[in-house]
Motif scaffolding. Structure first.
Motif, PDB file in Angstrom:
ATOM      1  N   GLN A 152      69.138  37.531  57.920  1.00 36.64           N
ATOM      2  CA  GLN A 152      68.611  37.084  56.635  1.00 36.64           C
ATOM      3  C   GLN A 152      69.448  37.633  55.490  1.00 36.64           C
ATOM      4  O   GLN A 152      69.788  38.807  55.461  1.00 36.64           O
ATOM      5  CB  GLN A 152      67.161  37.541  56.482  1.00 36.64           C
ATOM      6  N   ILE A 153      69.782  36.755  54.556  1.00 36.86           N
ATOM      7  CA  ILE A 153      70.508  37.159  53.357  1.00 36.86           C
ATOM      8  C   ILE A 153      69.498  37.174  52.215  1.00 36.86           C
ATOM      9  O   ILE A 153      69.082  36.119  51.708  1.00 36.86           O
ATOM     10  CB  ILE A 153      71.666  36.192  53.047  1.00 36.86           C
ATOM     11  N   LYS A 154      69.096  38.352  51.823  1.00 41.02           N
ATOM     12  CA  LYS A 154      68.086  38.483  50.770  1.00 41.02           C
ATOM     13  C   LYS A 154      68.729  38.223  49.418  1.00 41.02           C
ATOM     14  O   LYS A 154      69.613  38.963  48.989  1.00 41.02           O
ATOM     15  CB  LYS A 154      67.462  39.872  50.824  1.00 41.02           C
ATOM     16  N   THR A 155      68.256  37.156  48.768  1.00 38.93           N
ATOM     17  CA  THR A 155      68.874  36.707  47.523  1.00 38.93           C
ATOM     18  C   THR A 155      67.857  36.707  46.403  1.00 38.93           C
ATOM     19  O   THR A 155      66.744  36.176  46.540  1.00 38.93           O
ATOM     20  CB  THR A 155      69.460  35.290  47.690  1.00 38.93           C
ATOM     21  N   LEU A 156      68.238  37.292  45.265  1.00 43.73           N
ATOM     22  CA  LEU A 156      67.395  37.297  44.062  1.00 43.73           C
ATOM     23  C   LEU A 156      67.872  36.181  43.131  1.00 43.73           C
ATOM     24  O   LEU A 156      69.047  36.151  42.733  1.00 43.73           O
ATOM     25  CB  LEU A 156      67.500  38.649  43.357  1.00 43.73           C
ATOM     26  N   VAL A 157      66.974  35.244  42.800  1.00 44.45           N
ATOM     27  CA  VAL A 157      67.277  34.155  41.878  1.00 44.45           C
ATOM     28  C   VAL A 157      66.572  34.445  40.555  1.00 44.45           C
ATOM     29  O   VAL A 157      65.338  34.625  40.521  1.00 44.45           O
ATOM     30  CB  VAL A 157      66.805  32.798  42.445  1.00 44.45           C
ATOM     31  N   VAL A 158      67.342  34.482  39.449  1.00 47.42           N
ATOM     32  CA  VAL A 158      66.788  34.825  38.135  1.00 47.42           C
ATOM     33  C   VAL A 158      67.076  33.693  37.151  1.00 47.42           C
ATOM     34  O   VAL A 158      68.245  33.341  36.927  1.00 47.42           O
ATOM     35  CB  VAL A 158      67.388  36.152  37.611  1.00 47.42           C
ATOM     36  N   ASP A 159      66.010  33.113  36.607  1.00 47.71           N
ATOM     37  CA  ASP A 159      66.136  32.027  35.618  1.00 47.71           C
ATOM     38  C   ASP A 159      64.856  32.009  34.802  1.00 47.71           C
ATOM     39  O   ASP A 159      63.751  32.091  35.366  1.00 47.71           O
ATOM     40  CB  ASP A 159      66.344  30.686  36.330  1.00 47.71           C
ATOM     41  N   ASP A 160      64.995  31.921  33.459  1.00 48.98           N
ATOM     42  CA  ASP A 160      63.786  31.943  32.628  1.00 48.98           C
ATOM     43  C   ASP A 160      62.978  30.658  32.760  1.00 48.98           C
ATOM     44  O   ASP A 160      61.826  30.590  32.348  1.00 48.98           O
ATOM     45  CB  ASP A 160      64.127  32.220  31.165  1.00 48.98           C
ATOM     46  N   ASP A 161      63.576  29.617  33.343  1.00 52.44           N
ATOM     47  CA  ASP A 161      62.849  28.380  33.636  1.00 52.44           C
ATOM     48  C   ASP A 161      62.339  28.485  35.066  1.00 52.44           C
ATOM     49  O   ASP A 161      63.106  28.403  36.029  1.00 52.44           O
ATOM     50  CB  ASP A 161      63.781  27.183  33.477  1.00 52.44           C
ATOM     51  N   ARG A 162      61.026  28.657  35.195  1.00 51.84           N
ATOM     52  CA  ARG A 162      60.444  28.906  36.519  1.00 51.84           C
ATOM     53  C   ARG A 162      60.701  27.740  37.473  1.00 51.84           C
ATOM     54  O   ARG A 162      61.016  27.953  38.651  1.00 51.84           O
ATOM     55  CB  ARG A 162      58.940  29.143  36.379  1.00 51.84           C
ATOM     56  N   ASP A 163      60.602  26.529  36.968  1.00 50.45           N
ATOM     57  CA  ASP A 163      60.791  25.373  37.841  1.00 50.45           C
ATOM     58  C   ASP A 163      62.220  25.311  38.373  1.00 50.45           C
ATOM     59  O   ASP A 163      62.445  25.032  39.556  1.00 50.45           O
ATOM     60  CB  ASP A 163      60.458  24.078  37.074  1.00 50.45           C
ATOM     61  N   LEU A 164      63.184  25.554  37.474  1.00 57.61           N
ATOM     62  CA  LEU A 164      64.589  25.541  37.914  1.00 57.61           C
ATOM     63  C   LEU A 164      64.860  26.678  38.917  1.00 57.61           C
ATOM     64  O   LEU A 164      65.592  26.492  39.895  1.00 57.61           O
ATOM     65  CB  LEU A 164      65.518  25.685  36.709  1.00 57.61           C
ATOM     66  N   ALA A 165      64.248  27.832  38.676  1.00 55.29           N
ATOM     67  CA  ALA A 165      64.438  28.954  39.592  1.00 55.29           C
ATOM     68  C   ALA A 165      63.872  28.626  40.969  1.00 55.29           C
ATOM     69  O   ALA A 165      64.512  28.875  42.004  1.00 55.29           O
ATOM     70  CB  ALA A 165      63.779  30.207  39.032  1.00 55.29           C
TER      71      ALA A 165
END
Length: 484
Positions: free
Chosen positions: A17-30
């Motif tokens: 598993q590659i644990k990836t953090l996705v950060v975007d102020d638009d929740r839907d896009l994130a």
């Protein structure tokens, strides 16, 4: 990185598993980015955050393998986030995935250590690109970390090794020396680089070491082992054992690899064991020879006594038994000396000699002590040394002998004014069983030598100023410099 290794690492990454953090102020896009990543590559396990502050908190909780971040996220943007991440995690893969692209932003991102820069587009294909770039970044990062761990492990092993690992060029000059050299040999590696190896070998050992080395240079099949004395910074000569292997044709090494270790203690132990074995052999020969004579006298005297009833024959038996008892006592004393001194105290020459003199039947002989000084030794065992030396002087010189004991800058001497020891006998008097006195066991002087060797001292015999015997004990380190 060759293709085979790349595929192996990629397969390993895909399998974990590659644990990836996705950060975007638009929740839907994130959420959309996270969903496509997990669908595109099953290895991705995503976590979504919508603020930099929340993302920084989450990084403290989870050990992420990669980070995907938008740029424009309000008060703290993606570059601010990148800068803060890099202060704690300088190598974690970080991809700036933004819809607000410009050369200025890309340039600043690169200067702050971004791993990759990808502009958002329309369509699902962009997520395939993002997934592949993440996968490549993680692959590269993990491979780099693996190499770093191997380097750190190798460095720690080399630093703490009991061996010195060195690479020597074809001419015999040091090209690499492991950090352990300073601890084992006394030289920092930098001081040895470029130096000719054989300059540090003892002159008597240098030729053999050179012959074996250059023979192995000519024939890579030869893997020589050489023992030689090495000149350390203190002028001492520890004994090294060096094992070499010709790797001149290896493109990574291009030299002669040598593993060297200090075997001085081992050589001393071997020498002590050889001396002990020789001593035991001498004892065996002496006992088997000397004990037969009194046994024969006792046995034959008893036979004659049975026939004649002559009481003088019983006296011969008694003397023979006493002789055997003396042999046994001296044998036990010699064996008990051992090779190590464990109980040492500060003593004076006067005290130990006076105590020893009182234990010997001196028959009116005189003892003079000059220049008494203090030193550290095992009192009981050293007293036995002087008892045996005094007894030797009286037995070979008579009751009118004068024994003189004193100190010099070199050590301690014991001298007498008796007949002395013939020069041709001086080499053998310390051999077990050797004696010129009829009733002597021949163990006294071997005990003397054994005890002194256990102290790290040496003894030599010569002629005194009065023409008698003189024993010089060298290696004594005096505690006081004042004569008492």
């Amino acid at each position: 990185m060759n293709g085979d290794l790349s595929y192996l690492i990629e397969d390993e990454i895909r399998a974990s598993q590659i644990k990836t953090l996705v950060v975007d102020d638009d929740r839907d896009l994130a959420d959309l980015t996270a969903t496509f990543l997990e669908r595109e590559q099953g290895a991705f396990e995503t976590t979504v955050e919508t603020t930099v502050a929340a993302a920084l908190d989450r990084i403290e909780e989870i050990d992420f393998d990669a980070i995907v971040s938008d740029y424009d996220m309000g008060r703290l943007n993606g570059l601010d986030f990148l800068e803060r991440v890099r202060t704690e995690y300088p190598d974690i893969p970080f991809i700036l995935f933004t819809g607000k692209g410009s050369e200025e932003i890309a340039s600043e991102a690169i200067s702050k250590g971004v791993t990759d820069y990808l502009q958002k587009e329309t369509g699902a294909s962009q997520y395939s690109v993002l997934a592949n770039r993440l996968l490549n970044a993680v692959e590269k990062h993990r491979a780099t970390e693996t190499v770093k761990r191997s380097e750190r492990r190798f460095s720690r092993l080399v630093e703490n090794s009991t061996d010195v690992i060195s690479i020597v060029g074809e001419s015999g000059a040091f090209e690499y020396v492991s950090p352990s050299a300073e601890r084992i040999l006394g030289y920092p590696p930098s001081e040895l680089l470029g130096e000719w190896v054989f300059d540090y070998a003892h002159p008597d050992d240098r030729q053999e070491a050179m012959e074996k080395f250059f023979a192995a240079v000519e024939n890579p099949e030869i893997q020589p082992t050489v023992e030689f004395r090495f000149n350390d910074p203190d002028g001492e000569w520890p004994v090294l054992q060096s094992r070499g292997r010709n790797m001149l044709t290896d493109e990574c090494i291009q030299g002669f690899v040598i593993n060297s270790r200090d075997i001085s203690d081992l050589k001393e132990q071997e020498q002590a064991l050889r001396q002990r074995n020789e001593q035991l052999e001498d004892m065996k020969r002496a006992i088997s020879h000397d004990i037969k004579s009194p046994l024969s006298v006792a046995s034959n005297s008893l036979v004659l006594y049975d026939e004649t009833g002559d009481d003088e024959l019983l006296q011969k038996v008694d003397r023979s038994i006493s002789r055997i008892e003396g042999l046994i006592d001296q044998t036990i004393a010699l064996v008990e000396q051992g090779t190590d001194v464990t109980d040492s105290d500060r003593i004076s020459l006067t005290d130990v000699c006076t105590a020893a003199w009182d234990m010997v039947n001196t028959n009116g002989a005189e003892l003079h002590i000059d220049n008494s000084r203090e030193f550290t030794a095992d009192p009981d065992r050293l007293q036995r040394v002087f008892e045996n030396l005094f007894r030797n002087a009286v037995e070979h010189s008579g009751s009118d002998v004068t024994v003189s004991v004193g100190t010099t800058n070199e050590g301690i001497y014991v001298a007498d004014d008796g007949p002395g020891i013939p020069e041709e006998d001086r080499e053998v008097i310390f051999e077990t069983g050797y004696t010129t006195a009829v009733d002597n066991t021949g163990f006294g002087l071997p005990i003397v030598k054994q005890v002194l060797l256990a102290h790290g001292w040496e003894i030599d015999v010569g002629e005194s100023d009065a023409g008698g015997a003189r024993f010089d004990i060298a290696g004594v380190e005096f505690v006081s410099s004042v004569y008492k």
